[in-house]
Motif scaffolding. Structure first.
Motif, PDB file in Angstrom:
ATOM      1  N   PHE A   1       0.831  -1.204   0.000  1.00 47.94           N
ATOM      2  CA  PHE A   1       0.000   0.000   0.000  1.00 47.94           C
ATOM      3  C   PHE A   1       0.865   1.254   0.000  1.00 47.94           C
ATOM      4  O   PHE A   1       0.549   2.229  -0.697  1.00 47.94           O
ATOM      5  CB  PHE A   1      -0.953  -0.010   1.205  1.00 47.94           C
ATOM      6  N   GLU A   2       1.934   1.241   0.778  1.00 48.54           N
ATOM      7  CA  GLU A   2       2.828   2.405   0.809  1.00 48.54           C
ATOM      8  C   GLU A   2       3.409   2.671  -0.583  1.00 48.54           C
ATOM      9  O   GLU A   2       3.443   3.815  -1.053  1.00 48.54           O
ATOM     10  CB  GLU A   2       3.950   2.187   1.808  1.00 48.54           C
ATOM     11  N   GLU A   3       3.864   1.626  -1.257  1.00 45.79           N
ATOM     12  CA  GLU A   3       4.457   1.784  -2.584  1.00 45.79           C
ATOM     13  C   GLU A   3       3.408   2.190  -3.609  1.00 45.79           C
ATOM     14  O   GLU A   3       3.701   2.981  -4.522  1.00 45.79           O
ATOM     15  CB  GLU A   3       5.142   0.477  -2.990  1.00 45.79           C
TER      16      GLU A   3
ATOM     17  N   LEU B   1      -1.735   9.073   3.583  1.00 42.89           N
ATOM     18  CA  LEU B   1      -1.734   8.482   4.915  1.00 42.89           C
ATOM     19  C   LEU B   1      -2.549   7.197   4.853  1.00 42.89           C
ATOM     20  O   LEU B   1      -3.727   7.214   4.482  1.00 42.89           O
ATOM     21  CB  LEU B   1      -2.336   9.431   5.955  1.00 42.89           C
ATOM     22  N   ILE B   2      -1.895   6.082   5.180  1.00 39.57           N
ATOM     23  CA  ILE B   2      -2.588   4.808   5.283  1.00 39.57           C
ATOM     24  C   ILE B   2      -3.098   4.667   6.707  1.00 39.57           C
ATOM     25  O   ILE B   2      -2.317   4.732   7.665  1.00 39.57           O
ATOM     26  CB  ILE B   2      -1.652   3.637   4.923  1.00 39.57           C
TER      27      ILE B   2
ATOM     28  N   SER C   1      -4.590  -5.745  -7.370  1.00 37.09           N
ATOM     29  CA  SER C   1      -3.558  -5.480  -6.367  1.00 37.09           C
ATOM     30  C   SER C   1      -3.736  -4.053  -5.855  1.00 37.09           C
ATOM     31  O   SER C   1      -4.431  -3.238  -6.486  1.00 37.09           O
ATOM     32  CB  SER C   1      -2.176  -5.631  -6.989  1.00 37.09           C
ATOM     33  N   PRO C   2      -3.105  -3.709  -4.726  1.00 33.53           N
ATOM     34  CA  PRO C   2      -3.161  -2.311  -4.280  1.00 33.53           C
ATOM     35  C   PRO C   2      -2.686  -1.338  -5.358  1.00 33.53           C
ATOM     36  O   PRO C   2      -3.235  -0.244  -5.498  1.00 33.53           O
ATOM     37  CB  PRO C   2      -2.243  -2.297  -3.063  1.00 33.53           C
ATOM     38  N   TYR C   3      -1.673  -1.734  -6.141  1.00 32.06           N
ATOM     39  CA  TYR C   3      -1.159  -0.866  -7.201  1.00 32.06           C
ATOM     40  C   TYR C   3      -2.241  -0.614  -8.253  1.00 32.06           C
ATOM     41  O   TYR C   3      -2.490   0.530  -8.651  1.00 32.06           O
ATOM     42  CB  TYR C   3       0.061  -1.519  -7.866  1.00 32.06           C
TER      43      TYR C   3
ATOM     44  N   GLU D   1      -8.084   3.401   3.971  1.00 30.96           N
ATOM     45  CA  GLU D   1      -8.343   2.672   5.211  1.00 30.96           C
ATOM     46  C   GLU D   1      -8.347   1.163   4.993  1.00 30.96           C
ATOM     47  O   GLU D   1      -9.360   0.494   5.233  1.00 30.96           O
ATOM     48  CB  GLU D   1      -9.690   3.110   5.791  1.00 30.96           C
ATOM     49  N   PRO D   2      -7.250   0.561   4.538  1.00 25.32           N
ATOM     50  CA  PRO D   2      -7.252  -0.890   4.330  1.00 25.32           C
ATOM     51  C   PRO D   2      -7.293  -1.648   5.645  1.00 25.32           C
ATOM     52  O   PRO D   2      -6.642  -1.266   6.624  1.00 25.32           O
ATOM     53  CB  PRO D   2      -5.932  -1.139   3.593  1.00 25.32           C
TER      54      PRO D   2
END
Length: 425
Positions: free
Chosen positions: A44-46, A54-55, A251-253, A273-274
């Motif tokens: 998620f950060e990537e 902000l995650i 995927s998150p990407y 908000e995962p």
């Protein structure tokens, strides 16, 4: 990808045999993989690296202090829905300045605690709640940072029980009321609009609904901009699905790429908000096979884990993969098995309810005394567990390479009634 894999037909949690964990810590047993959790967090950060973001991990998915502490160490924020969840985050070392507080029914004491803890933002879900937050902030001589959780009336195409973005759902403020309420906030001495929020559902396996919702949030952002109201973030919520069976979620990407494209020229941070997508496949539930039972209609595999330990199958009719801790050769099969050495079982628990099951119609080559693993149990497993039938809560283990740590002791029976009283009357 996760770190629960077979080596020589034995299931491992990272570098430890799961059968060794059951032998040491008992059953039923929740087991989490730190490497899997960290990998999902980094994904998620990537995925959001191209935009200020902000995650905010959704604590309701799994509120274990050890899980929260692991996430906090990576600088992650948190999405909470109760005072208790906020207190857990703080206890686990999370930064309240990176906490957003959602939920339709915040009590006055919860609002007060959140404001005194100096959280990042309160997500407002009704007009009445907005006025209550203002009253509490005035009493405390504070300015409350708020975002309206708007209901965009977007169908998340998910199970009705976890759909939250339609007009018939209890969540959020009607889109057509948002502009008026943001104007009210702008004129209040004790409220400050910091963002726009939405969350349309959970276990989404397509990116299309979130794109539709994001477009509506952008439309609202521009309407606010036209009347001189500036917010610093757009919160797209969570809800990205995971693979339990044959689902193929992005995927998150892939999921976030279209969101970033739409927001790249807008001067806001992206909040997301995962919950499930970060922890579901980072956890399994291990359970011992107690008995095998057959009648003229069904074969039953009776295990020591129950709906009180993992309620998703009974509550939502959710399909969760159930696999053996040790794979048997098809030649080592019970009478009546098919060519693959398996028989069709309903995997059921010991609770006195017909809906107490972990899975139905499962092909298993299994014996009494075997260990089974329920995959994808890291989200909404332990956090939704109960003492129904006066059954103690499971122990929980966090595996890090070849090391295993107890992160929750198995509850003792007598602990279940510590807060109860017998009256003398």
């Amino acid at each position: 990808m996760d770190f629960f894999n077979y080596k020589d037909n034995e299931l491992y949690a990272e570098d430890i045999k799961v059968t060794d964990l059951v032998e040491r810590y008992g059953s039923p047993l929740y087991v989490y993989s730190k490497a899997t959790l960290v990998r999902h967090l980094k994904a998620f950060e990537e995925a959001l690296a191209a935009k200020d973001h902000l995650i905010c991990y959704a604590v309701k998915a799994n509120s274990s202090l050890a899980i929260l502490n692991t996430i906090a160490k990576f600088g992650c924020g948190f999405d909470v829905v109760s005072k208790g969840e906020l207190m857990r985050v703080i206890k686990a070392g999370g930064d309240p300045g990176k906490v957003i507080y959602s939920g339709v029914g915040k009590r006055e004491d919860e609002i007060e605690f959140a404001l005194q803890s100096k959280i990042k933002c309160l997500n407002i879900e009704s007009e009445s709640e907005l006025y209550k937050v203002e009253q509490v902030a005035k009493r405390l001589s504070l300015v409350a940072p708020v975002a309206l959780r708007v209901n965009p009336n977007v169908d998340a195409k998910t199970h009705p029980s976890i759909s939250t973005g339609l007009k018939k759902n209890k969540f959020g403020i009607a889109f057509e009321d948002a502009l008026r309420l943001y104007t009210y906030i702008a004129n209040s001495e004790h409220l400050q609009a910091t963002g726009i929020d939405c969350h349309i559902g959970s276990q989404m396996t397509s990116g299309a609904p979130i794109i539709e919702a994001t477009d509506k949030l952008i439309s609202l952002y521009h309407q606010l901009e036209e009347i001189g109201i500036k917010v610093d973030h757009i919160d797209i919520g969570g809800g990205l699905g995971v693979t339990y069976n044959d689902e193929t979620p992005p995927s998150p990407y892939e999921y976030l790429a279209a969101v970033i494209v739409r927001l790249k020229d807008i001067d806001v941070s992206i909040y997301c908000e995962p919950g499930r997508a970060m922890v579901a496949n980072a956890g399994i539930l291990l359970t011992n096979v107690l008995y095998l039972k057959s009648n003229s209609e069904r074969n039953f595999c009776i295990v020591d884990a129950a709906m009180g330990d993992l309620i998703r199958p009974a509550l939502y009719n959710s399909w969760m993969n159930i696999i053996p801790a040790v794979k048997r050769d098809p030649s080592d099969a019970l009478e009546g098995s098919n060519a693959n050495g398996t028989k069709l079982y309903d995997v059921v628990g010991p609770i006195c309810e017909s809906d107490d099951y972990l899975g139905k119609d499962r092909h298993l080559n299994v014996r009494e005394g075997d260990v089974l693993a329920v995959r994808g149990a890291g989200a909404y497993g332990s956090s939704m567990s109960s003492n129904y039938n006066s059954r103690p809560l499971c122990a929980e283990i966090l595996v890090d390479g070849d090391k295993a740590y107890v992160i929750r002791e198995r509850q003792k029976e007598e602990d279940m009634w510590l807060n109860e009283r017998i009256i003398d009357a």
